[in-house]
Design an enzyme around this catalytic site. Structure first.
Site, PDB file in Angstrom:
ATOM      1  N   CYS A  28       0.836  -1.207   0.000  1.00 23.93           N
ATOM      2  CA  CYS A  28       0.000   0.000   0.000  1.00 23.93           C
ATOM      3  C   CYS A  28       0.869   1.255   0.000  1.00 23.93           C
ATOM      4  O   CYS A  28       1.515   1.552  -0.992  1.00 23.93           O
ATOM      5  CB  CYS A  28      -0.956  -0.053   1.195  1.00 23.93           C
ATOM      6  SG  CYS A  28      -2.288   1.134   1.079  1.00 23.93           S
TER       7      CYS A  28
ATOM      8  N   HIS B 193      -3.648  -5.445   1.166  1.00 21.05           N
ATOM      9  CA  HIS B 193      -2.976  -5.675   2.445  1.00 21.05           C
ATOM     10  C   HIS B 193      -2.974  -7.159   2.813  1.00 21.05           C
ATOM     11  O   HIS B 193      -3.885  -7.600   3.524  1.00 21.05           O
ATOM     12  CB  HIS B 193      -3.689  -4.897   3.557  1.00 21.05           C
ATOM     13  CG  HIS B 193      -3.435  -3.444   3.532  1.00 21.05           C
ATOM     14  ND1 HIS B 193      -2.491  -2.847   4.330  1.00 21.05           N
ATOM     15  CD2 HIS B 193      -3.990  -2.462   2.800  1.00 21.05           C
ATOM     16  CE1 HIS B 193      -2.474  -1.541   4.094  1.00 21.05           C
ATOM     17  NE2 HIS B 193      -3.376  -1.279   3.167  1.00 21.05           N
TER      18      HIS B 193
ATOM     19  N   GLU C 172      -1.336  -8.646   5.019  1.00 16.98           N
ATOM     20  CA  GLU C 172      -1.240  -8.868   6.479  1.00 16.98           C
ATOM     21  C   GLU C 172      -2.624  -8.840   7.127  1.00 16.98           C
ATOM     22  O   GLU C 172      -2.789  -9.321   8.253  1.00 16.98           O
ATOM     23  CB  GLU C 172      -0.299  -7.824   7.118  1.00 16.98           C
ATOM     24  CG  GLU C 172      -0.902  -6.443   7.395  1.00 16.98           C
ATOM     25  CD  GLU C 172      -0.960  -5.526   6.173  1.00 16.98           C
ATOM     26  OE1 GLU C 172      -0.735  -6.013   5.047  1.00 16.98           O
ATOM     27  OE2 GLU C 172      -1.248  -4.318   6.347  1.00 16.98           O
TER      28      GLU C 172
END
Ligand SMILES: Nc1ncnc2c1ncn2[C@@H]1O[C@H](COP(=O)(O)OP(=O)(O)O)[C@@H](O)[C@H]1O
Ligand SMILES: [Mg+2]
Lengths: 82, 726, 227, 82
Positions: free
Chosen positions: C87, C195, C197
């Protein structure tokens, strides 16, 4: 060293679509503003620099634009020193 | 009559003179004007707020501090609080809403808590006005740009559209924080300690914000008040959060408070008043944004993104170093003194203000404003509630589903980072949000709910309904409701009918919170929500927090298993259409009496939901639009239809009888759920089964596809039109 | 030895803790690296996390790319180290010229936080080798400036080199050629807008992001060279 | 009707803090640009309008600024028609 005032205008390069400009353009007729075209939205930056001459001031800002104030991949810019 | 320009009455001015035994200086007067403003002193509301229940076994800190503190698990405490930023958001929606987020986040931070979630409760006028769309767009953008940038997820909230908010939108923001290492207090203890101002420079922006913007109603001259709007700086706020948490982790702070309404005047007087100390502040030590600011401007400027810390002399350098590492400005601006006076000294060493701290912080006026039940309330309650049969039941259903108050709000919440911190077990789109606290297995459920329409028709009943709805939203996830924060949005308290609405609503909140065992840990009062003399609907917004045993035990609102059994829990009164979404949407009527909540029933329902959560596939309360809408929302969320056998009666389908929940469960669990309900005296009706691609209500059928389309597009389509600033 | 992951923290980064947690949960040793440092600690992988470095004021990544640590990050990548920008980290990599192109405002002019489907176009990078070509991963996006752009010749080159690693199945932001993530020609620098994660736990809605994180860890020198 | 090209520059009003400008200003010395001050960042808009005279074009854009292109509460703007 003298202080020079400068203006930098940054716009998306021609050919790169500008959704902000398009959105404004599309909204205008409904608000009663017909006949407005080619709206493009960019950044307007004002600053003052110290330099020994107007040329130097211009050159420094030009460099700042290349490195920081604009992204040459998508943006073009215009510097005015006064 | 300078005090009048500052918003102080002649009596208030006299009280200041008496207290000081002399005339106040201009700077002193400015300080009194902000500290004694409605916004900071709660002078009209205090006598009523005293009656709210504020104590409970889980409540570690109640009202009066930056935020309430609730113990949600052994050794795990959270901070929870709500604030309004209504007027600034009307004047400049993007920055008004953004700075509203900034302010509540600093409240949470001031307790030593890391802010981990936001809720936004928004109310606007009709969407067919370009100016409303401009406000919606701007407010949502302001919350999004600020909240996302500081890295605090916005996990829930509400959006309501009603004519009465056209000229006075409501922007309430709640924040949840988790105590990082140490619970902080706002006390300036230890004479000789340094007072450090951290964060943004102080400018002329927001001068008189407290006294002028938040405490007087709008009129056509409000243009002149406009320059007190501020621009939010989320980047500085993010640095402030990280730097301050590091200072607290290293145990470098004795006392800590945010700067909000009232500027520097507020923490210096409140922190000393609480500690029984005094303080000297040096004006020339305050980091200014603009040259030649007047002393009074420095003392009351509401420049954003600032915090004040009290630090032992030996730790000052360390504090300044940590702030510097984070790129934040910090400077010693004063010291804690013996005695009880707040002193302001200018660069030349001359004393500009010298007043008792408690006189600013605690001795503001307290008003018992006259109140009276207005005559119009009887008329409106007696009027036709809009319960007539609609020409076409299926069409009525689609109309209600398409109401912007009911429809899918993802246009709003997709603009919010609602996932950061890896704790969003349930985000926006269901009943309450479920958040797993960082580095733990503790999960909390949070929600914010208000019901202006019901409160307009009956502020006492409406306020109780709001508490019950919030508690049910929390309980639908399986969480036990624990505590409340509240934001009370009302008109001009100097009007007896507004004051009556206020008194009634506070009584309603108090009664409901007592019955549900959810004490009030704090909140905010926003008066003067009027434009040109027309008040908004009285709108108390209830923030509720509950706790779950385990994060993975959370129940969602989406139908999740074909063949599951659908049960309606609670009693439906077909007469409960007063103030309903049906009446307003289908008949254009807001009248009659709102539904009356039985608090004991509500409590039974909550206990039941918590008890049977493990056996449920889904749970969703019936609120706006009644059982028909509740079913449809669960179906749309789950991407599967249902087959029900409900009476083809609009009064049953759209009744908003309170404390009702539609649950679904595996057929094998149905018996157990029903028995548990019966044991608690909760009515259970088996109304159908889950599955298919249609919403079969019994009297009519709508395809899931169509319902989904209607719900998904109505808000986005309405907001697609052009916007206009003024 | 566990793989070692360094997560750079710029002022205004805000997904650094999440990235740390996700890598740690998968067995990595994680250190955080302050942007003001001039050298990197001993690590196998460098992560530039999501967030709003320097507020994203002026332009995303514009100021961050000048942070002192960025010289060390560049040298690390030049030496073949694994570098991933998520990002805001991707935006910084583009601004720094470590990856081609630039990220413009989303075509819809709105910030978007939502789940999207990503198609794995190239599964032979150290960042995606736990996946197969054509796999669809469900991972959230969270950005205002995710609308990737490059000059036509640059795009052609990327395509020719198989540098387009992930594409959106349903383009949410106007990104050119549906690009969601790209790598450098050497395949050791990777940037993506979504993302991963945030998608490493079933409780949060998906574990597809762990496919990317696991690829990275499995490719890290500490593991690869371990006996 | 003639077509007029116009430029609108929008800036935050003086006295209103400009976090963007301040952040850029703070970043510049680290990039080797000393002596730059007073950085302010705003919007630069280019558009063309149809109007019967330059005065009319100017007046229409002025109105568009008040209502749409700027928020007069916090921003000031400057219109140039050519
Ligand atoms: N302004 C908002 N911000 C974030 N989430 C919102 C907002 N408005 C509504 N939502 C979410 O949409 C869902 C439905 O909202 P609402 O209809 O008010 O639910 P309920 O009737 O259960 O209170 C909730 O999960 C809520 O959190
Ligand atoms: Mg609900």
């Amino acid at each position: 060293m003298t202080k020079f005032d400068a203006v930098v205008n940054v716009l998306l390069k021609p050919g790169i679509s500008d959704p902000q400009g398009q959105t404004i353009e599309r909204a205008l007729p409904a608000l009663g503003y017909e006949g407005v075209q080619g709206v493009r939205v960019g950044k307007h930056i004002e600053l003052s620099v110290e330099a020994s001459s107007e040329e130097e001031a211009y050159a420094r800002i030009q460099e700042m634009c290349e490195r920081l104030l604009a992204n040459p991949v998508i943006e073009s810019y215009e510097v005015t020193v006064s | 009559m300078i005090h009048r320009d500052l918003g102080l009455t002649d009596e208030e001015y006299k009280a200041i003179q008496d207290r000081l035994g002399r005339d106040p200086s201009y700077t002193e007067l400015a300080m009194y004007s902000v500290m004694w403003s409605e916004h900071c002193s709660y002078k009209s509301s205090r006598v009523h707020l005293r009656n709210l229940p504020t104590e409970g076994p889980h409540i570690l800190v109640g009202p009066g501090e930056g935020a309430g503190i609730i113990e949600v698990a052994p050794g795990k405490a959270v901070a929870f609080k709500i604030e309004s930023h209504n007027h600034p958001s009307f004047v400049e929606p993007v920055n008004g809403a953004a700075t509203g987020v900034g302010g509540i986040v600093r409240d949470i931070l001031s307790m030593g808590a890391r802010p981990i979630a936001l809720l936004d409760s928004l109310r606007f006028g009709p969407l067919d006005e370009a100016r409303t769309r401009y406000l919606v767009d701007g407010v949502v953008h302001g919350i999004s740009s600020y909240g996302n940038s500081i890295g605090v997820p916005t996990v829930g909230g509400e959006v309501v559209f009603e004519d009465c908010y056209a000229e006075n939108p409501l922007v309430n923001v709640a924040c949840l924080g988790v105590i990082d290492t140490k619970l902080m207090n706002g006390k300036a203890t230890g004479p000789g300690n340094a007072v450090i101002l951290i964060g943004s420079s102080t400018g002329r922006d927001g001068i008189g914000g407290a006294s002028v913007l938040a405490s007087a109603e709008f009129d056509d001259e409000s243009h002149e008040k406009r320059p007190s709007v501020q621009v939010g700086d989320p980047f500085t706020e993010k640095l402030l959060i990280e730097a301050c948490l590091e200072l607290i982790r290293e145990d470098l702070l004795v006392g800590f408070q945010d700067l909000g309404a009232g500027g520097i005047s507020c923490p210096i007087s409140e922190m000393t008043a609480k500690a029984g100390t005094g303080m000297t502040v040096r004006l020339d030590a305050v980091h200014l944004r603009e040259p030649q600011m007047e002393p009074f401007e420095i003392m009351i400027s509401e420049s954003q993104e600032r915090m004040m810390a009290v630090v032992e002399p030996g730790n000052v350098q360390r504090v300044l170093d940590i702030c510097k590492k984070w790129g934040l400005h910090a400077g010693v601006v004063g010291r804690v003194d013996d005695g009880d006076a707040v002193k302001v000294v200018d660069g030349a060493g001359e004393t500009i203000a010298d007043v008792p701290a408690v006189s600013l912080a605690d001795e503001g006026p307290v008003y018992e404003r006259p109140y009276e039940r207005p005559g119009w309330i009887d008329e409106i309650q007696a009027a036709d509630p809009g319960d007539k049969e609609p020409p076409d039941l299926a069409q009525a259903f689609l109309d209600v589903l398409a109401s912007p108050n009911v429809a899918d709000k993802s246009w709003v919440w997709e603009q919010y980072d609602h996932m950061i911190f890896l704790g969003t077990v349930q985000g926006p789109g269901g009943d309450a949000a479920v958040i797993r606290l960082p580095d733990s297995d503790v999960a909390v459920a949070i929600t914010a709910d208000g019901h202006g329409r019901y409160c307009y028709l009956d502020p006492y009943e409406g306020a109780r309904s709001a508490v019950v709805e919030a508690a049910l939203n929390v309980a639908c996830t399986g969480a036990r409701p624990l505590a409340v924060t509240n934001c009370l949005n009302f008109g001009n308290p100097e009007k007896p009918d507004v004051m009556w609405q206020f008194a009634q609503a506070v009584e309603g909140i108090g009664d409901a919170c007592k019955a549900l065992g959810t004490p009030v840990t704090g909140g905010n009062v926003s008066f003067y929500n009027e434009t040109s003399g027309r008040p908004i609907f009285p709108t108390p917004v209830i923030g509720m927090i509950g706790v779950l045993d385990r994060p993975d035990a959370a129940v969602g609102s989406a139908l999740s298993g074909d063949g599951d059994v659908l049960l309606l829990l609670g009693d439906t009164d077909p007469a409960d259409l007063g103030g309903s979404e049906f009446a307003s949407r289908v008949h254009g009527v807001i009248a009659g009496r709102p539904p009356k909540v039985d608090l004991a029933d509500a409590r039974d329902m909550i206990d039941l939901l918590v008890e049977v959560a493990g056996s449920l596939s889904s749970a969703h309360d019936c609120s706006h639009g009644g059982v028909a809408i509740s079913l449809a929302e669960s179906a749309i969320a789950g991407g599967r239809g249902f087959d029900c056998d409900l009476p083809a009666d609009h009064r049953f389908l759209f009744s908003e009888s309170p404390a009702r929940v539609v649950v679904s469960c595996a057929p094998d669990n149905a018996r157990q759920v029903a028995e548990a309900a019966e044991k608690r005296g909760v009515t259970v009706q088996q109304i159908g089964t889950v599955g298919g691609t249609e919403l079969r209500f019994g009297g009519f059928t709508v395809s899931l596809e169509n319902a989904k389309h209607v719900a998904a597009h109505s808000l986005a389509d309405a907001l697609a039109g052009p916007t206009i600033a003024s | 030895m566990n793989p070692r992951v360094g997560v750079v923290v710029f002022p205004g980064s805000n997904c650094d803790l999440d990235a740390q947690k996700a890598f740690r949960d998968l067995g990595a040793d994680v250190v955080s690296v302050w942007h003001d440092e001039e050298t990197l600690p001993e690590v196998d992988v460098v992560v530039l996390p999501g967030g709003f470095a320097h507020g994203d004021y002026l332009r995303t990544g514009a100021i961050a790319r000048f942070s002192p640590i960025m010289d060390a990050v560049r040298s690390f990548a030049d030496a073949g180290g694994l570098l991933i920008g998520i990002c805001n980290g991707f935006q910084i990599l583009c601004e720094a010229g470590l990856l081609p192109g630039a990220l413009r405002k989303n075509a819809g002019l709105k910030f978007l936080c939502k789940w999207v489907d990503l198609r794995v176009e190239n599964a032979s990078t150290p960042f995606t080798n736990a996946a197969s070509p054509g796999d669809v991963l469900r991972i959230p996006i969270n950005h205002f400036e995710g609308n990737w752009y490059a000059e036509p010749d640059v795009l052609d080159e990327l395509k020719a080199n198989d540098q387009i690693v992930l594409r959106y199945v349903d383009n949410p932001n106007g990104s050119l050629d549906d690009v969601a993530g790209i790598c450098n020609p050497e395949r050791n620098v990777f940037g993506l807008m979504p993302h991963p994660e945030r998608a490493c736990e079933a409780l949060l809605g998906s574990t597809d992001g762990a496919v990317i994180l696991r690829s990275i860890l499995a490719s890290s020198p500490s593991l690869v060279s371990a006996p």
